[in-house]
Design an enzyme around this catalytic site. Structure first.
Site, mmCIF file in Angstrom:
data_model
loop_
_atom_site.group_PDB
_atom_site.id
_atom_site.type_symbol
_atom_site.label_atom_id
_atom_site.label_comp_id
_atom_site.label_asym_id
_atom_site.label_seq_id
_atom_site.Cartn_x
_atom_site.Cartn_y
_atom_site.Cartn_z
ATOM 1 N N THR A 132 86.696 59.105 11.207
ATOM 2 C CA THR A 132 86.948 60.435 10.671
ATOM 3 C C THR A 132 85.730 61.330 10.847
ATOM 4 O OG1 THR A 132 88.271 59.328 9.009
ATOM 5 C CG2 THR A 132 87.822 61.643 8.654
ATOM 6 N N GLU A 347 74.208 24.060 -1.462
ATOM 7 C CA GLU A 347 73.687 25.157 -0.639
ATOM 8 C C GLU A 347 72.621 24.656 0.330
ATOM 9 O OE1 GLU A 347 75.020 28.039 -0.431
ATOM 10 O OE2 GLU A 347 76.383 27.814 -2.138
HETATM 11 P P1 ADP Z 1 86.889 55.557 9.131
HETATM 12 O O1 ADP Z 1 87.594 56.851 9.361
HETATM 13 O O2 ADP Z 1 86.458 54.889 10.400
HETATM 14 O O3 ADP Z 1 87.599 54.603 8.233
HETATM 15 P P2 ADP Z 1 84.980 57.270 7.857
HETATM 16 O O4 ADP Z 1 84.647 58.149 8.983
HETATM 17 O O5 ADP Z 1 85.908 57.793 6.845
HETATM 18 O O6 ADP Z 1 85.511 55.868 8.394
HETATM 19 O O7 ADP Z 1 83.628 56.789 7.180
HETATM 20 C C1 ADP Z 1 83.518 56.571 5.804
HETATM 21 C C2 ADP Z 1 82.101 56.827 5.321
HETATM 22 O O8 ADP Z 1 81.215 55.840 5.843
HETATM 23 C C3 ADP Z 1 81.538 58.126 5.808
HETATM 24 O O9 ADP Z 1 81.809 59.148 4.904
HETATM 25 C C4 ADP Z 1 80.045 57.857 5.899
HETATM 26 O O10 ADP Z 1 79.407 58.094 4.668
HETATM 27 C C5 ADP Z 1 79.979 56.382 6.196
HETATM 28 N N1 ADP Z 1 79.739 56.105 7.621
HETATM 29 C C6 ADP Z 1 80.554 55.358 8.418
HETATM 30 N N2 ADP Z 1 80.054 55.264 9.663
HETATM 31 C C7 ADP Z 1 78.905 55.973 9.686
HETATM 32 C C8 ADP Z 1 77.942 56.243 10.695
HETATM 33 N N3 ADP Z 1 78.063 55.771 11.944
HETATM 34 N N4 ADP Z 1 76.877 56.998 10.352
HETATM 35 C C9 ADP Z 1 76.750 57.481 9.099
HETATM 36 N N5 ADP Z 1 77.624 57.254 8.113
HETATM 37 C C10 ADP Z 1 78.698 56.500 8.377
HETATM 38 ZN ZN ZN Z 2 79.571 25.874 0.655
#
Ligand code: ADP
Ligand code: ZN
Length: 524
Positions: A132, A347
């Site tokens: 996204t 462990e």
């Molecule tokens: P997806 O759509 O792939 O499920 P999102 O784009 O909604 O994931 O990501 C969710 C959150 O994770 C983002 O709002 C951000 O805070 C964090 N995040 C994920 N990937 C990255 C990245 N490559 N760099 C920085 N933040 C990230």
């Molecule tokens: Zn174990």
């Protein structure tokens, strides 16, 4: 009353008769009153209600009853200024998408050569990897409007509504071109049409409409559709053929460098002390997605506040990794002395088998503090570098390592416990994969016995072989795990003193780091 003599008898008694017909209702009026009037009232009322609902929906600009009004949100550039620089790691994906940004800035460069941009780009990868974010960043970088909608929002209760939403969305997009349309979770509408009787009509119509719309606009009108999914294999082939979503951009879990970069981006938002070493944190958080890393940073900040500090320190971050992976420490769980000893041996059993097979530090840290996830002890593995191929030997060693915990219990206590279900699961999974998918047996050679059905969501598999073969596979899995279990027992028995020494150390200290572990192991 069936009484043919009634009239005669009434005359006999001298009853007087009068004509009374005028006062009775004519049959036509009676029919109008009882049949038509209620119908008219009903229709009028229905109309009125519908109108009210429409006004309501229109006023709030939301979708309630208003047929065909789409609620695709229009993101104007200023709302959420996300840039490529905010998305850490994912360099290949960014490189791929920057071509689209370039095109939106300068379409002439492309049309001059006769090149046309792909109409649709499919972002595929596990949840939380930034799909996204990347889509928003494309819009942010190219300074164009961003329409976003989730696939599930198209699926409505009434057949035809979803299709009209699609039409509406594309109508809006074409007006605003150039622009980006983002459809999240496209698998909600884009699932393979199975042609079964009584299938999901609404979904199929919506999908058909989407396909039609994508064919409808010419390649170079500046509407670019990005879609995200973590189940690419379930998409309808018509959707992924050239001319529709013809480009596929993988957005994978970050590697070591990627994790460090993501941690850096998110660490900018918090106040961290100087001793914080994101390099180590990135190493500890192997396998974490971008979203999980963001969560780790935030948990650490919360922990700092909880303990009344104004900056986040290294131990906050280390603890928060363990919280995200294994849950909070159980403050009041009291293990009996004997249980604690068993957990320590268990462990160390894993770690020792791993270390003696590979001759390197197998763990970052082992603790035997119970966690809310139910884990009594917990081993943080060392990242083996970024590995893309595993040899048969390495896989076998891994199975042996998983059986090491139980093996230690057997050797030391002559008794076995219940705390091994996860070990068993993992060992079985590897053994099965070796036999059914990696062709690592002589008998089956290079024949696939199992297919992975969803690569990005846990990697479930489905068998594709006869019942007889299934039986054979099961036998082979048992054989393989048994052999490795035996190997682990042998390794531990041969190194009994080290096992005791390390387990007692862990039992007393409750935590042992990888370095301490190796020190004790190498001590003569
Ligand atoms: P997806 O759509 O792939 O499920 P999102 O784009 O909604 O994931 O990501 C969710 C959150 O994770 C983002 O709002 C951000 O805070 C964090 N995040 C994920 N990937 C990255 C990245 N490559 N760099 C920085 N933040 C990230
Ligand atoms: Zn174990």
């Amino acid at each position: 009353m069936n009484d043919p003599n009634l009239t005669d008898r009434l005359y006999e008694c001298g009853a007087v008769f009068a004509k009374d017909i005028d006062k009775q209702m004519s049959p036509i009026i009676s029919f109008l009153l009882t049949g038509i009037l209620p119908l008219i009232i009903f229709i009028a009322l229905g109309n009125y209600m519908a109108k009210k609902l429409m006004e309501h929906a229109g006023g709030k600009n939301s979708m309630a009853f208003g047929m065909g009004k789409s609620n695709a949100k229009i993101y104007v550039q200023s709302s959420e200024e996300i840039r490529f620089s905010d998305v850490a790691g994912e360099d290949e994906a960014k490189e791929n998408l920057s071509e689209i940004v370039d095109y939106l800035h300068n379409p002439k460069k492309y049309t001059d050569v006769g090149a046309s941009m792909p109409k649709g780009v499919l972002l595929v990868g596990p949840p939380g990897t930034g799909k996204t974010m990347l889509a928003k960043a494309v819009a942010g970088e190219s300074n164009v409007p961003f329409f976003s909608m989730s696939g599930s929002e198209f699926v409505e209760m009434f057949v035809g509504m979803g299709a009209s939403k699609v039409r509406d969305l594309f109508g809006q997009a074409k007006e605003k071109a150039p622009c980006i349309v983002f459809i999240d979770e496209i698998d909600a509408i884009g699932k393979k049409r199975d042609g079964q009787m009584g299938g999901n009509d609404e979904r199929e119509q919506t999908l058909n409409q989407l396909l039609t719309e994508m064919d409808g606009f010419e390649g170079n009108n500046g509407v670019i559709i990005l879609a995200a999914t973590n189940r690419p294999e379930s998409l309808d082939p018509a959707l992924t053929r050239p001319g529709r979503f013809d480009r596929r951009v993988p957005v994978e879990l970050p590697d070591f460098a990627g994790r460090e970069a993501i941690l850096k981006v998110h660490a900018k938002k918090i106040k961290a002390s100087d001793d914080v070493d994101l390099h180590t944190i990135a190493r500890m958080a192997s396998g974490a997605s971008g979203a999980e890393l963001a969560n780790i940073i935030n948990e650490a900040a919360l922990r700092a506040v909880r303990s009344g500090r104004t900056v986040v320190n290294e131990s906050d971050l280390e603890e928060s990794i363990e919280v995200v992976i294994a849950g909070y420490q159980k403050k009041n769980a009291v293990l009996s002395d004997q249980e604690k000893k068993v957990v320590a041996y268990h462990e160390i059993g894993h770690a020792l088998v791993a270390a003696l097979q590979s001759h390197s530090a197998p763990v970052q840290k082992i603790t035997i503090i119970p966690r809310t996830s139910g884990a009594l002890g917990y081993t943080m593995q060392v990242e083996q570098g970024d590995k893309y191929l595993m040899t048969k030997k390495e896989l076998e060693n891994k199975i042996a390592t998983f059986t090491g915990g139980r093996a230690a219990e057997e050797i030391v206590f002559g008794e076995i416990t219940t705390g091994v279900s996860n070990d068993i699961e993992q060992a079985t999974k590897i053994a099965r994969a070796m036999i059914t998918r990696y062709g690592m047996t002589d008998e089956f050679d290079m024949v696939a016995m199992e297919n992975v059905t969803n690569q990005y969501l846990g990697g479930d598999t489905s068998l594709s072989c006869s019942a007889d073969t299934q039986k054979e596979i099961d036998e082979k899995v048992v054989q393989l795990v048994k052999a490795e279990h035996e190997k682990a027992r042998k390794i531990l028995a041969e190194n009994r003193e080290k096992l005791d020494e390390l387990a007692m150390y862990l039992y007393e200290k409750e935590t042992i780091t990888g370095d301490e572990f190796m020190d004790i192991l190498d001590r003569k």
